[in-house]
Design an enzyme around this catalytic site. Sequence first.
Site, short mmCIF file in Angstrom:
data_model
loop_
_atom_site.label_atom_id
_atom_site.label_comp_id
_atom_site.label_asym_id
_atom_site.label_seq_id
_atom_site.Cartn_x
_atom_site.Cartn_y
_atom_site.Cartn_z
N LYS A 7 -16.81 -7.39 7.17
CA LYS A 7 -15.72 -8.28 6.75
C LYS A 7 -14.98 -8.89 7.94
CE LYS A 7 -12.59 -7.99 3.35
NZ LYS A 7 -11.50 -7.25 2.65
N SER A 65 -2.91 -7.75 2.45
CA SER A 65 -3.13 -7.68 3.90
C SER A 65 -3.44 -9.07 4.45
CB SER A 65 -4.30 -6.75 4.21
OG SER A 65 -3.98 -5.44 3.84
N ARG A 69 -2.45 -5.73 -8.86
CA ARG A 69 -1.33 -6.68 -8.77
C ARG A 69 -1.52 -7.74 -9.86
NH1 ARG A 69 -2.75 -7.97 -2.81
NH2 ARG A 69 -4.68 -7.98 -3.98
N HIS A 95 0.85 -1.21 0.00
CA HIS A 95 0.00 0.00 0.00
C HIS A 95 0.88 1.26 0.00
CE1 HIS A 95 -3.11 -2.68 2.20
NE2 HIS A 95 -3.59 -2.45 1.00
O1 PNS Z 1 -9.12 -3.17 0.45
P1 PNS Z 1 -10.42 -3.62 -0.15
O2 PNS Z 1 -11.22 -4.44 0.85
O3 PNS Z 1 -10.23 -4.35 -1.46
O4 PNS Z 1 -11.25 -2.27 -0.46
C1 PNS Z 1 -12.55 -2.34 -1.00
C2 PNS Z 1 -13.28 -0.98 -0.83
C3 PNS Z 1 -13.31 -0.60 0.62
C4 PNS Z 1 -12.55 0.06 -1.64
C5 PNS Z 1 -14.72 -1.16 -1.39
O5 PNS Z 1 -15.33 -2.26 -0.78
C6 PNS Z 1 -15.60 0.07 -1.18
O6 PNS Z 1 -15.43 1.05 -1.86
N1 PNS Z 1 -16.50 0.00 -0.19
C7 PNS Z 1 -17.39 1.10 0.14
C8 PNS Z 1 -18.81 0.81 -0.31
C9 PNS Z 1 -19.00 1.16 -1.78
O7 PNS Z 1 -18.88 2.28 -2.21
N2 PNS Z 1 -19.30 0.10 -2.58
C10 PNS Z 1 -19.52 0.27 -4.00
C11 PNS Z 1 -18.25 0.13 -4.78
S1 PNS Z 1 -18.32 -1.35 -5.69
#
Ligand code: PNS
Length: 160
Positions: free
Chosen positions: A41, A128, A90, A17
Site C-alpha cells: 500500500k 489516516s 464510520r 482509532h
Molecule cells: O486499516 P486498513 O488498511 O483498513 O486495514 C485492513 C487490514 C490490514 C485489516 C486488512 O487488509 C487485513 O486484514 N490484511 C491482512 C491480510 C488478510 O488477512 N486479508 C484477508 C482479509 S479480507
Amino acid sequence: MRVAVYPGSFDPITLGHLDIIERAVSLFDEVIVAVARREEKNPLFSWEERVALAKQATAGMKGVRVEGFDGLLVDFVRRQGARTVIRGLRAVMDFDYEFQMALTNRKLAPEVETVFFVPSEKYFYLSSSLVRELARAGGELSCFAPAVVVAALKQKLGSR
Ligand code: PNS
C-alpha cells in the site's frame, strides 16, 4: 480471558482509532492492536514506525498491547488465542469493504467473529488518509491525531 484483535494499517494511528480502542477495552480483557505490514500500500510510515507510534499513543492504556503482523489476519488471531476481530465502522462508505472483509475472514476461520464499534461522532469522518493529507497541506492536526503522531508527521514531512 477475553482477547480481541484490532487490526489495521494505522498509517498513522489517529484519535479515531484511540476512541475505538477505548471502547473495546471496556468490553475485553485485552485488546491487541495489530499493525499490518501492508508494504504494497506504500505507506507513509514504515511498518516499524507505525508499530512504534501505536505503542507510544496507547502507552497509558491498560489492557492494550501493540503487535505487528504480516500475512493472513486470521492466522495472527489464532496464534494470539483470540476469537474476536474489532473494526471501527464510520460512514456508510466503510460498509462494503468491511462486510467483504468480515465475511472473507469468517470463511477462512468460522470461529472468529468480527465486531464493529462506532466511534464518537467527533471522529466519524476521520481517517489516516485525511490526517496524512492535512499534514501535507500544513493543516492543524492536534484534534485528529495524538501528539506523538503530530510530531512524527512534522518530522517526516517537514513543518510547513
Ligand atoms: O486499516 P486498513 O488498511 O483498513 O486495514 C485492513 C487490514 C490490514 C485489516 C486488512 O487488509 C487485513 O486484514 N490484511 C491482512 C491480510 C488478510 O488477512 N486479508 C484477508 C482479509 S479480507
